[in-house]
Design a protein around this motif. Structure first.
Motif, PDB file in Angstrom:
ATOM      1  N   PHE A  29      10.546   2.581   1.714  1.00 14.70           N
ATOM      2  CA  PHE A  29      11.706   3.473   1.100  1.00 14.70           C
ATOM      3  C   PHE A  29      12.216   4.519   2.410  1.00 14.70           C
ATOM      4  O   PHE A  29      12.797   5.238   1.924  1.00 14.70           O
ATOM      5  N   GLY A  30      11.630   4.365   3.513  1.00 17.40           N
ATOM      6  CA  GLY A  30      12.003   5.275   4.465  1.00 17.40           C
ATOM      7  C   GLY A  30      11.673   6.889   4.159  1.00 17.40           C
ATOM      8  O   GLY A  30      12.447   7.656   4.428  1.00 17.40           O
ATOM      9  N   ARG A  31      10.267   7.179   3.507  1.00 16.55           N
ATOM     10  CA  ARG A  31       9.816   8.523   3.219  1.00 16.55           C
ATOM     11  C   ARG A  31       9.098   9.284   4.424  1.00 16.55           C
ATOM     12  O   ARG A  31       8.266   9.130   4.648  1.00 16.55           O
ATOM     13  N   LEU A  32      10.063   9.843   5.140  1.00 18.85           N
ATOM     14  CA  LEU A  32       9.440  10.491   6.337  1.00 18.85           C
ATOM     15  C   LEU A  32       8.416  11.667   5.822  1.00 18.85           C
ATOM     16  O   LEU A  32       7.457  11.648   6.511  1.00 18.85           O
ATOM     17  N   THR A  52      18.052   7.631   2.644  1.00 24.68           N
ATOM     18  CA  THR A  52      16.811   7.292   3.215  1.00 24.68           C
ATOM     19  C   THR A  52      16.615   7.659   4.623  1.00 24.68           C
ATOM     20  O   THR A  52      17.672   7.683   5.411  1.00 24.68           O
ATOM     21  N   ARG A  53      15.501   7.497   5.071  1.00 26.26           N
ATOM     22  CA  ARG A  53      15.277   7.898   6.536  1.00 26.26           C
ATOM     23  C   ARG A  53      14.740   7.089   7.481  1.00 26.26           C
ATOM     24  O   ARG A  53      13.599   7.254   7.901  1.00 26.26           O
ATOM     25  N   HIS A  54      15.085   5.743   7.169  1.00 26.54           N
ATOM     26  CA  HIS A  54      14.308   4.653   7.895  1.00 26.54           C
ATOM     27  C   HIS A  54      14.255   4.748   9.351  1.00 26.54           C
ATOM     28  O   HIS A  54      13.120   4.441  10.001  1.00 26.54           O
ATOM     29  N   LEU A  55      15.362   5.067  10.112  1.00 22.94           N
ATOM     30  CA  LEU A  55      15.676   5.347  11.219  1.00 22.94           C
ATOM     31  C   LEU A  55      14.428   6.585  11.709  1.00 22.94           C
ATOM     32  O   LEU A  55      13.662   6.136  12.844  1.00 22.94           O
ATOM     33  N   SER A  83       0.750  -1.142  -0.032  1.00 17.71           N
ATOM     34  CA  SER A  83       0.106   0.019   0.134  1.00 17.71           C
ATOM     35  C   SER A  83       0.642   1.227  -0.036  1.00 17.71           C
ATOM     36  O   SER A  83       2.239   1.241   0.284  1.00 17.71           O
ATOM     37  N   PRO A  84       0.235   2.220  -0.301  1.00 22.49           N
ATOM     38  CA  PRO A  84       1.090   3.749  -0.236  1.00 22.49           C
ATOM     39  C   PRO A  84       1.738   3.784   1.147  1.00 22.49           C
ATOM     40  O   PRO A  84       2.780   4.292   1.241  1.00 22.49           O
ATOM     41  N   PHE A  85       1.052   3.526   2.124  1.00 24.30           N
ATOM     42  CA  PHE A  85       1.585   3.534   3.531  1.00 24.30           C
ATOM     43  C   PHE A  85       2.683   2.382   3.724  1.00 24.30           C
ATOM     44  O   PHE A  85       3.897   2.845   4.331  1.00 24.30           O
ATOM     45  N   GLY A  86       2.544   1.569   3.311  1.00 20.98           N
ATOM     46  CA  GLY A  86       3.552   0.458   3.612  1.00 20.98           C
ATOM     47  C   GLY A  86       4.664   0.832   2.364  1.00 20.98           C
ATOM     48  O   GLY A  86       6.122   0.570   2.943  1.00 20.98           O
ATOM     49  N   GLN A  87       4.555   1.326   1.329  1.00 15.71           N
ATOM     50  CA  GLN A  87       5.757   1.747   0.646  1.00 15.71           C
ATOM     51  C   GLN A  87       6.427   2.796   1.233  1.00 15.71           C
ATOM     52  O   GLN A  87       7.623   3.087   1.239  1.00 15.71           O
ATOM     53  N   ALA A  88       5.863   3.735   1.983  1.00 13.75           N
ATOM     54  CA  ALA A  88       6.433   4.811   2.770  1.00 13.75           C
ATOM     55  C   ALA A  88       7.384   4.185   3.848  1.00 13.75           C
ATOM     56  O   ALA A  88       8.614   4.851   4.069  1.00 13.75           O
ATOM     57  N   PRO A 123       4.416  -7.063   8.789  1.00 16.51           N
ATOM     58  CA  PRO A 123       4.072  -5.760   9.958  1.00 16.51           C
ATOM     59  C   PRO A 123       4.854  -4.713   9.531  1.00 16.51           C
ATOM     60  O   PRO A 123       6.113  -4.970   8.917  1.00 16.51           O
ATOM     61  N   TYR A 124       4.578  -3.523   9.644  1.00 17.40           N
ATOM     62  CA  TYR A 124       5.031  -2.279   9.298  1.00 17.40           C
ATOM     63  C   TYR A 124       6.571  -2.034  10.037  1.00 17.40           C
ATOM     64  O   TYR A 124       7.322  -1.610   9.275  1.00 17.40           O
ATOM     65  N   ALA A 125       6.905  -2.627  11.366  1.00 16.03           N
ATOM     66  CA  ALA A 125       7.912  -2.482  11.627  1.00 16.03           C
ATOM     67  C   ALA A 125       9.087  -3.313  10.725  1.00 16.03           C
ATOM     68  O   ALA A 125      10.181  -2.991  10.528  1.00 16.03           O
ATOM     69  N   THR A 126       8.528  -4.566  10.317  1.00 14.41           N
ATOM     70  CA  THR A 126       9.533  -5.539   9.427  1.00 14.41           C
ATOM     71  C   THR A 126       9.618  -5.059   8.032  1.00 14.41           C
ATOM     72  O   THR A 126      10.666  -5.169   7.733  1.00 14.41           O
ATOM     73  N   LEU A 127       8.628  -4.311   7.632  1.00 10.78           N
ATOM     74  CA  LEU A 127       8.736  -3.584   6.156  1.00 10.78           C
ATOM     75  C   LEU A 127       9.867  -2.535   6.402  1.00 10.78           C
ATOM     76  O   LEU A 127      10.644  -2.106   5.538  1.00 10.78           O
ATOM     77  N   LEU A 128      10.075  -1.819   7.583  1.00 13.77           N
ATOM     78  CA  LEU A 128      10.999  -0.889   7.645  1.00 13.77           C
ATOM     79  C   LEU A 128      12.180  -1.278   7.661  1.00 13.77           C
ATOM     80  O   LEU A 128      13.145  -0.668   6.953  1.00 13.77           O
TER      81      LEU A 128
END
Length: 448
Positions: free
Chosen positions: A86-89, A134-137, A78-83, A114-119
């Protein structure tokens, strides 16, 4: 005269505000849905209760899980999952600012990520966006502040911490520490019963090991095949063994000399250090630190003298016909990781060169014969292999030429060495024919 009726202008109807479900994957017409396939065989294995051992199909599930994920496309998210991926803050802030309230406990794809795993997975695969890091952290911190769960499992029980130690990523240590601070379970187990520490050891991830051991990871948890970190760490190479041994000593409250590469007084790292000239086993960054530490160090400062050392005559006649094969090379070969070991590390002997009249201070590794193999029924003792980190000095200690020293070293290694097979010592190489070893204080296990 009749009056003409004026035409009234109708007001345009307002365009309805477009709403978008940011958790629904987009519709694709040109991008095939490849990868992340859950086969019937996987479903049968996953339906089994409890942890899966090899005899229960555990290894088969592991292989299927890997094989059917190679074609994964981020466009399935999803767009949220893609954010997250890609670490798109900025995208994350925009999405949440639109009034959309995501279900942070939701999972995406048939692998239930889960979203933490996707990050974490995204940080391992995407390091730059339009030339910028990227800004995953930062995204992880942002979502944790809004209640992101960090212990959710995917389809095979991996948490974000499991995935963090399986692969590499920028700012890995920081990301793992943030997860643990947010409550990530350092002892959480996947479908094979493996905690993250065991995954880190198997993959040779010493950075992950450091974070997990510092975070209190249990070293005795066994997986479904009765494998635990404390039972198996030695076979995964000297870097893994040294890291594990270091934390065993730290937890015992009795660290060996040179457990950490830091000044014994101020703790500074990543700076040139010099050994105490008396004992050679404690390091300082400056004369000032050494002077300040002397009062406390003096009672434990055992001098490099006849009482604490033994002298051996190195032998350069190799008992082996071929090259020495380091454990790291074997392990990496078994796991298909290539061979990162320099060619010089395969030397079976090497006479040191360019020694001064004062000799050279070195740290050596001494490998003893396997227990039960010394002596042989014929009364012949196997030689001990000795070498430095760079392998610019490689020799053997033979009992027939250095009997007393051989026996002393063997006793020390059996009692205080790593798995009773090897130990590290500070030594002075006075000449190619004379090596003085400080046997009284074995050093902390080194990463080589």
């Amino acid at each position: 005269m009749s009056k003409s009726k004026s035409k009234s202008k109708s007001k345009p109807k307002p365009t309805p505000k477009r709403t978008y479900d940011f958790t629904t994957p987009q519709t694709f017409k040109t991008v095939p849905r490849s990868g992340l396939v859950v086969t019937d065989e996987m479903k049968k294995l996953l339906a089994k209760p409890g942890f899966l051992s090899s005899k229960d199909g555990g290894e088969k599930l592991r292989q299927l899980y890997q094989d059917h994920s190679v074609g994964f496309s981020f466009e399935q998210l999803s767009p949220f999952g893609q954010a997250c991926w890609f670490g798109r803050l900025e995208n994350m802030i925009e999405i949440l600012g639109s009034g959309f309230v995501p279900d942070l406990a939701a999972k995406e794809t048939v692998y239930e990520k889960p979203y933490a795993t996707l990050l974490v997975l995204g940080s391992q695969r995407v390091t730059t966006l339009s030339g910028a890091p990227t800004r995953h952290l930062e995204v992880l911190q942002f979502l944790i502040s809004r209640g992101l769960p960090v212990n959710l499992h995917d389809i095979v029980g991996h948490t974000a911490l499991h995935h963090a130690v399986i692969g590499d990523m920028p700012r890995k240590q920081e990301i793992m520490k943030i997860l643990i601070k947010a409550g990530a379970d350092v002892n959480g187990r996947n479908r094979w019963g493996e905690p993250p520490l065991l995954s880190a050891i198997v993959s040779g991830d010493v950075v992950g090991m450091e974070v997990l051991l510092e975070g209190g990871a249990d070293i005795n948890i066994c997986d479904a095949d009765d494998v635990s970190p404390s039972k198996n760490y030695v076979v995964y190479g000297p870097r893994v063994a040294a890291t594990f041994e270091k934390w065993l000593k730290i937890r015992s409250g009795k660290p060996d000399p040179l457990t950490t590469k830091s000044c014994a007084q101020c703790g500074v790292k990543n700076t040139p250090l010099k050994n105490c000239s008396r004992c050679l086993t404690v390091q300082y960054c400056s004369k000032e630190c050494q002077a300040a530490a002397w009062k406390g160090h003096k009672p434990d400062c055992k001098p490099f003298d006849k009482k604490t050392t033994i002298t051996v005559k190195p032998s350069y006649d190799s008992p082996f016909q071929g090259p020495v094969i380091p454990n790291t090379a074997v392990t990496h070969g078994l796991f298909g990781r290539g061979n990162p070991v320099p060619e010089t590390h395969f030397r079976n002997s090497h006479i040191p060169k360019d020694l001064t009249s004062e000799g050279k201070q070195v740290v050596i590794k001494v490998q003893a014969p396997y227990p039960g193999s010394a002596p042989t029924p014929e009364g012949v003792y196997q030689d001990m292999l000795v070498y430095t980190r760079k392998r610019d000095f490689v020799c053997y200690i033979q009992r027939k030429t250095s009997r007393e020293a051989y026996d002393t070293l063997l006793e020390t290694i059996r009692g205080r060495g790593v798995e009773s097979l090897k130990a590290y010592f500070v030594a002075i190489l006075k000449s190619p024919e004379e090596l003085v070893i400080k046997f009284s204080e074995p050093l902390a296990a080194q990463p080589w």
